[in-house]
Design an enzyme around this catalytic site. Structure first.
Site, short mmCIF file in Angstrom:
data_model
loop_
_atom_site.label_atom_id
_atom_site.label_comp_id
_atom_site.label_asym_id
_atom_site.label_seq_id
_atom_site.Cartn_x
_atom_site.Cartn_y
_atom_site.Cartn_z
N LYS A 65 38.21 46.15 52.57
CA LYS A 65 37.86 44.73 52.77
C LYS A 65 36.77 44.57 53.81
O LYS A 65 35.94 43.66 53.71
CB LYS A 65 39.10 43.93 53.18
N LYS B 219 42.53 47.28 36.64
CA LYS B 219 43.61 46.30 36.65
C LYS B 219 43.05 44.89 36.39
O LYS B 219 41.96 44.59 36.86
CB LYS B 219 44.29 46.36 38.03
N LYS C 261 41.86 38.43 39.16
CA LYS C 261 41.31 37.07 39.12
C LYS C 261 39.93 37.02 39.76
O LYS C 261 39.19 36.06 39.60
CB LYS C 261 42.26 36.07 39.77
#
Ligand code: TRP
Length: 334
Positions: free
Chosen positions: A118, A200, A203
């Site tokens: 991140k 995977k 969204k």
């Protein structure tokens, strides 16, 4: 003497309000939240404190938080039977997180792979909250003395560090925290991207055809299923290495309850076109009642806010017991 009923095992989980969950989030995790709630004493949070580790637009965050809370009720969670709450409405989370920060080493946190990923993605905002994020997660879990935490692969390391922090704290002060275990239950479906079946379903996929949102309308679901990547074999059969078709079969199986062999028989001699339409219809039917309830709830935000307030009150009451113990042990004046 009267027999005390055995305390049911407690499960805690949380989800960030970072947009409407996908079909993958639903079949892989949220649907199990509902079935677990029948067997366990469950606590479910909308993790909005975690969400601000990346910059948020305030109005959007507020809206998405209420939306996600409404969606949790819409999938069938009963806020009277389980704790369903918004994390920032329960002050004990931030309080315990601070204490636990002081029992967590900089070195061990530096090894968290999600932090490394991140901070590379948000190089302009590598804040201390992002670094300490797993400690807040530990607080979420330990406050409720959770026995089990259902975690996906991406959160395994965070549960491990939660166990380390809890064990260390108990080692110093005696048994304050239950050491949580990963929940190994009925495995949730692992739903892959409709466009890149080796990834995977997510969204945040820039290609919207890769995922189905829980709130996609029937025509959008149909279109996305029709466009799903398959192969050139035109054979509905679950076999090693056939990512696209295996994924669609997994989705179909999850929504209809049919085992793979039955699906293969059902579509024997039929092409992918027919199968994709059947998948779309099964997904539409699976999501229809959830979407209907969701829209009803969103038309009554006062009700949603009052459920959240009650949930927060109950969560506060339960978590305060743990926080009080911690404060006493640490030496704060109570
Ligand atoms: N960090 C988790 C995620 O992004 C959400 C989360 C917050 C969580 N607190 C938790 C999950 C406690 C399990 C237990 O998916």
């Amino acid at each position: 003497m009267e027999q005390q009923p055995e305390r049911r095992k407690r499960i805690l989980s949380a989800i960030q309000p970072s947009g409407i969950p996908t079909l993958g989030n639903y079949l892989g995790a949220l649907k199990n939240w509902v079935s677990m709630s029948e067997e366990y004493d469950c606590a479910y949070a909308v993790a909005d404190l975690h969400a601000i580790t990346v910059r948020q637009n305030p109005a959007d965050l507020r809206h998405r938080t209420l939306e996600l809370y409404a969606l949790l009720l819409a999938i069938g969670l009963d806020p009277e039977k389980n704790l369903v709450f918004i994390q920032s409405q329960v002050p004990t989370h931030a309080q315990l997180a601070w204490v636990l920060n002081c029992y967590t080493q900089f070195g061990e946190m530096s090894r968290m792979t999600q932090f490394k990923d991140k901070s590379a993605q948000h190089a302009d905002n590598v804040n201390v909250g992002l670094f300490a994020y797993p400690v807040l997660m530990a607080a979420d879990i330990l406050l409720y003395q959770a026995d089990f935490v259902p975690v996906g692969a991406d959160q395994k390391q965070h549960l491990e560090i939660t166990r380390d922090i809890a064990g260390r704290f108990n080692g110093i002060y005696g048994n304050v925290f239950t050491i949580p275990e990963p929940y190994i239950g009925k495995e949730g479906a692992r739903v892959m991207s409709l466009q890149e079946p080796e990834k995977k379903m997510s969204k945040s996929d820039p290609n919207v055809n890769g995922f189905i949102s829980m709130l996609d309308t029937p025509d959008v679901i149909l279109r996305k299923c029709k466009r799903a990547v398959t192969d050139s074999e035109a054979r509905v059969a679950y076999e090693e290495g056939r990512g696209g078709i295996n994924n669609l079969m997994g989705i179909y199986s999850c929504c209809t309850g049919k085992p793979m062999a039955q699906i293969e028989a059902e579509f024997e001699g039929k092409g992918y076109g027919d199968f994709k339409i059947a998948v779309a219809e099964a997904v539409i039917e699976e999501l229809r009642p959830v979407q209907e309830r969701f829209h009803e709830y969103m038309g009554n935000l006062d009700y949603i806010r009052s459920c959240a307030a009650k949930g927060a009150e109950a969560a506060q009451r339960i978590s305060q017991r743990t926080l009080d113990k911690v404060m006493k042990k640490v030496g704060f004046v109570l």
